[in-house]
Design a protein around this motif. Sequence first.
Motif, mmCIF file in Angstrom:
data_model
loop_
_atom_site.group_PDB
_atom_site.id
_atom_site.type_symbol
_atom_site.label_atom_id
_atom_site.label_comp_id
_atom_site.label_asym_id
_atom_site.label_seq_id
_atom_site.Cartn_x
_atom_site.Cartn_y
_atom_site.Cartn_z
ATOM 1 N N UNK A 35 0.837 -1.250 0.085
ATOM 2 C CA UNK A 35 -0.035 -0.075 -0.084
ATOM 3 C C UNK A 35 0.894 1.095 -0.167
ATOM 4 N N UNK A 36 0.653 2.107 -0.949
ATOM 5 C CA UNK A 36 1.346 3.396 -1.146
ATOM 6 C C UNK A 36 1.287 4.053 0.446
ATOM 7 N N UNK A 37 0.197 3.947 0.823
ATOM 8 C CA UNK A 37 0.135 5.003 2.278
ATOM 9 C C UNK A 37 1.150 4.360 2.997
ATOM 10 N N UNK A 38 1.338 2.915 3.007
ATOM 11 C CA UNK A 38 2.354 2.371 4.280
ATOM 12 C C UNK A 38 3.838 3.019 3.846
ATOM 13 N N UNK A 39 4.173 2.978 2.752
ATOM 14 C CA UNK A 39 5.510 3.763 2.441
ATOM 15 C C UNK A 39 5.580 5.277 2.610
ATOM 16 N N UNK A 40 4.441 5.899 2.281
ATOM 17 C CA UNK A 40 4.201 7.281 2.671
ATOM 18 C C UNK A 40 4.413 7.552 4.215
ATOM 19 N N UNK A 41 4.078 6.706 5.114
ATOM 20 C CA UNK A 41 4.087 6.783 6.593
ATOM 21 C C UNK A 41 5.501 6.603 7.017
ATOM 22 N N UNK A 42 6.125 5.532 6.391
ATOM 23 C CA UNK A 42 7.682 5.414 6.641
ATOM 24 C C UNK A 42 8.498 6.590 6.378
ATOM 25 N N UNK A 43 8.225 7.142 4.995
ATOM 26 C CA UNK A 43 9.132 8.198 4.567
ATOM 27 C C UNK A 43 8.823 9.441 5.450
ATOM 28 N N UNK A 44 7.478 9.607 5.908
ATOM 29 C CA UNK A 44 6.924 10.815 6.851
ATOM 30 C C UNK A 44 7.641 10.522 8.281
ATOM 31 N N UNK A 45 7.549 9.492 8.373
ATOM 32 C CA UNK A 45 8.235 9.583 9.955
ATOM 33 C C UNK A 45 9.954 9.231 9.905
ATOM 34 N N UNK A 46 10.379 9.436 8.949
ATOM 35 C CA UNK A 46 11.605 9.842 8.711
ATOM 36 C C UNK A 46 12.763 8.534 8.340
ATOM 37 N N UNK A 47 11.936 7.352 8.043
ATOM 38 C CA UNK A 47 12.583 6.039 7.952
ATOM 39 C C UNK A 47 13.538 6.376 6.278
ATOM 40 N N UNK A 48 14.665 5.890 6.590
ATOM 41 C CA UNK A 48 15.292 5.995 5.070
ATOM 42 C C UNK A 48 15.322 4.775 4.308
ATOM 43 N N UNK A 49 14.707 5.069 3.246
ATOM 44 C CA UNK A 49 14.502 3.777 2.270
ATOM 45 C C UNK A 49 15.592 4.063 1.222
ATOM 46 N N UNK A 50 16.536 3.431 1.365
ATOM 47 C CA UNK A 50 17.606 3.498 0.315
ATOM 48 C C UNK A 50 17.584 2.806 -1.058
ATOM 49 N N UNK A 51 18.438 3.116 -2.076
ATOM 50 C CA UNK A 51 18.214 2.412 -3.379
ATOM 51 C C UNK A 51 19.219 1.036 -3.128
ATOM 52 N N UNK A 52 18.540 0.193 -4.084
ATOM 53 C CA UNK A 52 19.424 -0.946 -3.806
ATOM 54 C C UNK A 52 20.661 -0.958 -4.620
ATOM 55 N N UNK A 53 20.603 -0.513 -5.621
ATOM 56 C CA UNK A 53 21.796 -0.324 -6.551
ATOM 57 C C UNK A 53 22.261 1.153 -6.826
ATOM 58 N N UNK A 54 23.583 1.430 -6.808
ATOM 59 C CA UNK A 54 24.015 2.566 -6.677
ATOM 60 C C UNK A 54 24.087 3.251 -8.137
ATOM 61 N N UNK A 55 22.787 3.897 -8.673
ATOM 62 C CA UNK A 55 22.896 4.237 -10.003
ATOM 63 C C UNK A 55 22.228 5.490 -10.094
#
Lengths: 121, 464
Positions: free
Chosen positions: B117-137
């Motif tokens: 659910x995009x809402x689940x991911x938004x909540x993580x971002x808004x809470x300051x959780x870092x969601x880093x890229x898998x590949x450095x590109x």
Amino acid sequence: MTTLDDLALVLRSKNAGAFYTTVDIFFDDIDKYRRAAQPRFLTVERVAEAYGIPEDAVHGVFRLEEALGIKVTVRKPLAAHEPANTDVMGAQQHLPLAWLEVPELNGIEPESPNAAQGATR
Amino acid sequence: MKFRALSFLNHVPSRVDPLPMIEQAAAWGLDAIISQGTGKDFGPHMLGSGTQFPVRNFKENIRPYVKAAHRIGVPFIMSVGIAGARQQLAECLDAFDEVCTEESLDLQVAVIAGDIDPGFIRKQIEAGVAIPRMDDHPALPALLRLEDVDATPNIVAQMGPEPIMAALAEGVDGVITGRALDVGLFMAPALRAGASKATAALFGKLMECCGVALYPGDPGVAIYGEIDDDDSIVIRSPDANSECRVRNLAAHSFYERKNPFREENPGGYLDLDEVTYEQLDSSAVRVRGPKWGDTPYAVKLEGAASMGFRAMNVAGIRDQRYLDALPDVVERIKEELRTAERFMHLREGVDYHLNITLYGRDAVLGSIEPHTGEEHEVGAVIDAVGPTPAMARELCYYAYLSLWIRPYPGRKTTAGNNAQRFTQPIVDGGELFRWSIWHLMPLDDPLEPFDRSVDRFPRKEVAA
């Protein structure tokens, strides 16, 4: 002149995800493997030069003697999905390595099995 | 013996009769039948467009294995639908439902969606959780942003083994998932049977692509594996015409992977540095020595966003004078689009893309092509990407006309400069997608974002 293409039994490239290309090179005997696996041949510098990429875009050069295989992984200049990418599965990117000349062993001992060099290890 | 399984691919047709392979596996002993059918190898298009391979292909591929699992009395575990989003999962469940009806099977099946659910991911971002890229590109934002989530209609995650373990604990006949980590499908029952994480993960890695790890190497052939009491693994070929050989099994660690010695998984990495292989007979290899290192738990998110629409023109060029002029002509056409009044509202490389690919010259290797200037003909593909199908056609048409009929130095072909391949000059290339999300999302609870239910199949009683 002996090229990597002359020595290899399997010489293939493919996407390792959308952002990296990986080249797998397999041999049908240990002598050919050891000649191609000698550390002075597939260096990070030579791989970068063959692909026209900076050295930090070479993810790694890996060797696995049980498989008689060498793996070279490079970061793609263009991600697989970018409109200008003309090889979206990365399946014709083995050629810059295939054309490299492989020096004779000349008594230089190969590295131990499973040796890797590059950005990751 | 801790655990034994047979593995097949549910998106690849069986290339040999599956029944003898199933009988051989049953004779060796079975605890589960496992099948992966999700992946990102085919690019972002299926995830973005909601399409998959013909679902009839899936239906016929699974039929003998689902019947066998029921007959032998072991659970099946399958990830389905290639991209593995809700739409593809629903289509596969319909096909599975038909198999149950047609084969008179009555099954309790856990269904686990791979969508997040995009809402689940938004909540993580808004809470300051870092969601880093898998590949450095550079094509990926270093950290996932709200705008990336907003631009992405379909987001899935590679679920780990934990949601599948929870489903198996409910005593179901089988588990069907959307997008899942291939290795996790195998880890789930192996961990429940008492295998170590390292062994369960290596078992999955050796088994997930089936016959590709055998000789001669065919994904349409199943593979069999067991985990012994000493935590060693034995891999066998259930197909009489395929062999399990050390060299091929070891080489399988290379397949479509960046690094053959280290594999990142949710909650840890598999280390293959000291793995050893021992040939038992022509159809069996024993594998020992994997290691596991714990890392913070995170799942890989995958999302595909639209880049616009594509239109193409294909032409052949044989006239030597035009071949000589082509580098300048291609630059001229790009400049014509950049400066055309009608396209001034579009930014090159952002709102539109124009590529003229010259097959026979340098189409495949581009600037690193060492072999130039000796061709006798070239295939030119004009490829325009624009924000709407109509705009893509207009951009392509503008470039096509220029390549087709405009003068160039030394020209004698004043009626047309190239050989048009098709009677319709502009060919629609459909919608384009990019990986907009390719990031690692930390999770406190590996089960939390994955919808899970238990359903009875067939879902409707057939009227007597």
